[in-house]
Design an enzyme around this catalytic site. Structure first.
Site: not given
Ligand code: GLA
Length: 728
Positions: A53, A442, A475, A477, A479, A525, A547
């Site tokens: 409108d 890293r 786990k 990961d 990174n 992770c 972490d």
């Molecule tokens: C990352 C993960 C940690 C650990 C390191 C190992 O930072 O978050 O929990 O596993 O890697 O290198």
């Protein structure tokens, strides 16, 4: 069926128990207008909400197409043709033309929910939900777009995605393909997002919505520490219990954009999807592109209504069997206990101490493979370091099993160290731009997981390692963020596909892993919580939250995480003290309390604990066994936030049958108080009588909720209590 088409109103309606979503077909020329989303209403004739409108008579009469498209609330906006807000769909033709606009062609309504090929998504059978498929098209481009809307029968969630198909005879490049758009009037909204950084993930930010665009995004190739693929629009006076909230969460683990925009006419557009920056997807004739899924949640009952819907949706329709609603084992992880400095004997020492106290699993973290004693080598070489672990993983796992414990293992499959056999053999497996030395982070590079042969190579190694012993948990990961995003295997005009192809590659690998090891408990992770998102939850029922294992910082991190994600998804460990993250000293008991609501574990050298601390472990595990299911399966209530009040934190969970409630209270900053803290409880049945484990008092649910619970006065920093209310 909660979805219907109303011929007379030229409208689609989707109903969930507490919400209604209405889509209008504009009579000419078939635009899909977004009419209404919010509290459930019986009406379908709501065309006035298209707000045609103020700009004068509709489109076809006044010749002002710009005003029309610039303000029309739209379901899936195109680009270049007058809608100057954020687009969901952007294209570029071979000639370089960039315009598209969708109009309605047909629709279908399906019982249940189709899976999204190659992508994680919520699931639902015919009894759980139904799906509207709206087929629209840009006729000039011969581009067909299927918009999917799934409405759940018992949850106020609507899941959206789009599939774009090139029906023409020439390629078209998509330069943006978002998952969902929500247009509406601004009603004095606040925007809630979750921002952060490494070790401080998912901090809650609430701000008044202003003019222009605001939001959160990631361009790192992962959903990231710095932002969550989530936004919520909450009425300014909405709080935990009251007020309207609209939320969007993207089921995706890569680059994303979650953005709200207030336009010149005070309209609001919220969008969510893959970030258009760096994105370009070439659609050959006949080719199609599927966007990730966006979950839309409406709550008329404040933030906790939103949270409950997300938790129930993810627990019941995203997390997969066999871990969907199964208790998660308590564990001890050796990372903060030993870092790279371990051998079989050291690990068995920890395991023996753990087994003696009732901990169910030992997880061997980074450093078991190649020659990895530091973080600058061996990623990609997934064979055991026999110097540290003679007899390999099998010997270690057997010893741990003999103690009555399970054994779990850390891996980081998406990465390669320049100092590794894999990199020396296949330097082209890493993402890199020819002529440019790839950026290390890293000391590592990112594998081009979009390439099947790279995935096969890594997976074959992983499978061999995981088959070599009785490994019941992994786990996974990841990174570092992605840089140098270029693939040796993509043509120039497809390099923009790489970010997304990378994510699809990760999903394909995790799917393969779970198919080969069906009972496996997977925990994702990403340098802590850098990829804590619903995409990852589809594969792993739990994710390492951060972490940062300091109990006080964890309160805020876990509060932000639990705003969307179930407590059963949060890895939470009692870590060493002083904290390796920030040097803070907190009592062992309080560290236990902070970890208890999540997936509980320890991350310290158990052999270095005092007798007094060791003696607390069986009690902590007993609480986890008894009350973990209430935290994990019940309704979560945020009673007090240390992040807000700077003094104390309180959350509670109430079992679905409302017979048991658990309250986790942490008094962080000691302060001379003339009065104790009074906490009104929530979520109880008003008429049921409950007894407090703390004082033995019996009161009605109404009494506890409206009268409140007086928290015992505590002195000293970082003290706390677990209080249980049982129905009598
Ligand atoms: C990352 C993960 C940690 C650990 C390191 C190992 O930072 O978050 O929990 O596993 O890697 O290198």
């Amino acid at each position: 069926m909660s979805i219907s088409f109303h011929q007379e109103e030229r409208a689609f309606r989707l109903d969930t128990p507490g919400s209604t979503y209405l889509i209008a077909l504009a009579d000419q020329p078939g635009f899909l207008g977004h009419m209404y989303y919010g509290r459930r209403i019986p009406d379908t004739a709501m065309r006035h909400l298209l707000r045609l409108d103020p700009a004068g008579p509709p489109f076809q009469d006044n010749g002002d197409q710009l005003n029309f498209l610039g303000d029309l609330p739209t379901e899936y906006p195109g680009c270049g043709l007058g809608d100057y807000r954020e687009s969901c769909l952007r294209v570029e033709t071979e000639e370089g033309f960039r315009a598209c606009n969708l109009t309605y062609r047909s629709h279908a309504i399906h019982a249940g929910k189709p899976a999204l090929p190659g992508l994680p998504a919520t699931r639902g059978g015919q009894e759980d939900c139904s799906t509207l498929e709206l087929i629209c098209a840009d006729e000039a481009l011969e581009l067909e777009v299927h918009l999917y809307y799934t409405a759940y029968e018992e949850l106020d969630a609507i899941c959206r995605s789009a599939r774009i198909v090139n029906r023409g005879s020439r390629p078209v490049k998509l330069t943006a393909a978002l998952s969902a758009c929500l247009d509406m009037d601004n009603r004095d909204f606040d925007l809630i997002t979750l921002h952060g950084s490494w070790a401080y993930e998912r901090m809650i930010q609430r701000r008044r919505l202003g003019w222009g665009t605001q939001g959160v995004c990631s361009q790192r190739g992962i959903s990231s520490h710095s932002g969550q693929p989530f936004l919520a629009l909450a009425e300014h006076d909405a709080n935990q219990e009251h007020g309207q909230v609209y939320a969007m969460n993207l089921v995706y683990s890569g680059n994303f954009l979650a953005q709200a925009e207030m336009t010149q006419q005070e309209y609001l557009r919220a969008v969510i999807g893959i970030h258009p920056e760096g994105f370009g997807w070439k659609l050959d004739p006949g080719g199609s592109f599927q966007t990730p899924e966006a979950v839309l949640v409406y709550s008329g009952h404040g933030l906790e209504g939103m949270t409950h819907t997300f938790h129930d949706l993810y627990r019941n329709h995203l997390i997969r069997e066999p871990w969907r609603n199964r208790p998660r084992p308590s564990l001890v992880n050796n990372w903060e206990a030993t870092y790279f400095d371990f051998d079989t004997e050291k690990l068995l020492d920890i395991a023996r101490t753990a087994a003696g106290r009732g901990i169910e699993m030992l997880v061997l973290d980074d450093g078991w493979f190649g020659c990895r004693d530091t973080d600058d080598n061996s990623l990609g070489d997934w064979f055991v370091n026999e110097k540290k672990l003679p007899g390999g993983l099998k010997y270690l796992a057997d010893q741990i099993n003999a103690l009555g414990m399970k054994f779990g293992l850390w891996v980081e499959p998406e990465m390669v160290s320049p100092n590794s056999d894999l990199y020396r053999a296949h330097p082209d497996y890493a993402l890199q731009i020819p002529g440019r030395k790839p950026m290390e982070a890293r000391h590592q590079l990112v594998l081009d997981i979009s390439r099947p042969e790279v995935r096969d190579c890594v997976y074959a190694q992983l499978k061999a390692a995981l088959s070599s012993a009785n490994i019941e948990y992994v786990k996974w990961d990841m990174n570092r963020s992605l840089t140098d995003v270029a693939s040796f295997c993509l043509e120039a005009d497809r390099q923009g596909e790489l970010f997304h192809r990378y994510v699809l590659g990760v999903y394909e690998l995790q799917e393969r892993l779970l198919a080969d090891f069906p009972g496996l408990l997977l925990e994702n992770c990403c340098s802590g919580g850098g990829r804590f998102d619903p995409g990852m939850l589809y594969y792993s029922p739990q994710i390492w939250t951060s972490d940062n294992t300091d109990a006080v910082d964890r309160l805020r991190i876990q509060e932000g995480t639990a705003l969307i994600y179930p407590l059963s998804s949060m890895g939470a460990h009692v870590a060493a003290c002083p904290s390796h993250t920030n040097g803070r000293v907190t009592p062992f008991a309080t560290r236990g309390l902070v970890s208890l609501p999540g997936c509980f574990g320890y991350e310290l050298d158990l052999t270095k604990l005092t007798e007094e601390e060791l003696d607390m472990i069986p009690g902590q595990l007993e609480n986890y066994r008894k009350y973990g299911p209430v935290f994990h399966g019940g309704d979560y209530y945020r009673l007090a936030s240390y992040g807000e009040n700077g003094e104390y934190d309180a959350l509670m969970s109430v079992s679905k049958d409302k017979r048991t409630a658990v309250l986790d209270y942490v008094h962080v900053m000691s302060r001379q108080r003339r009065r104790s803290v009074l906490l009104p409880l929530r979520g109880l049945d008003e008429e049921t009588l409950y007894r407090s484990s703390e004082t033995g008092e019996v009161r009605s649910g109404a009494g506890w909720m409206y009268g409140g619970m007086v928290m015992p006065c505590m002195t000293g920093d970082s003290t706390g209590k677990l209080i249980v209310l049982e129905a009598v």
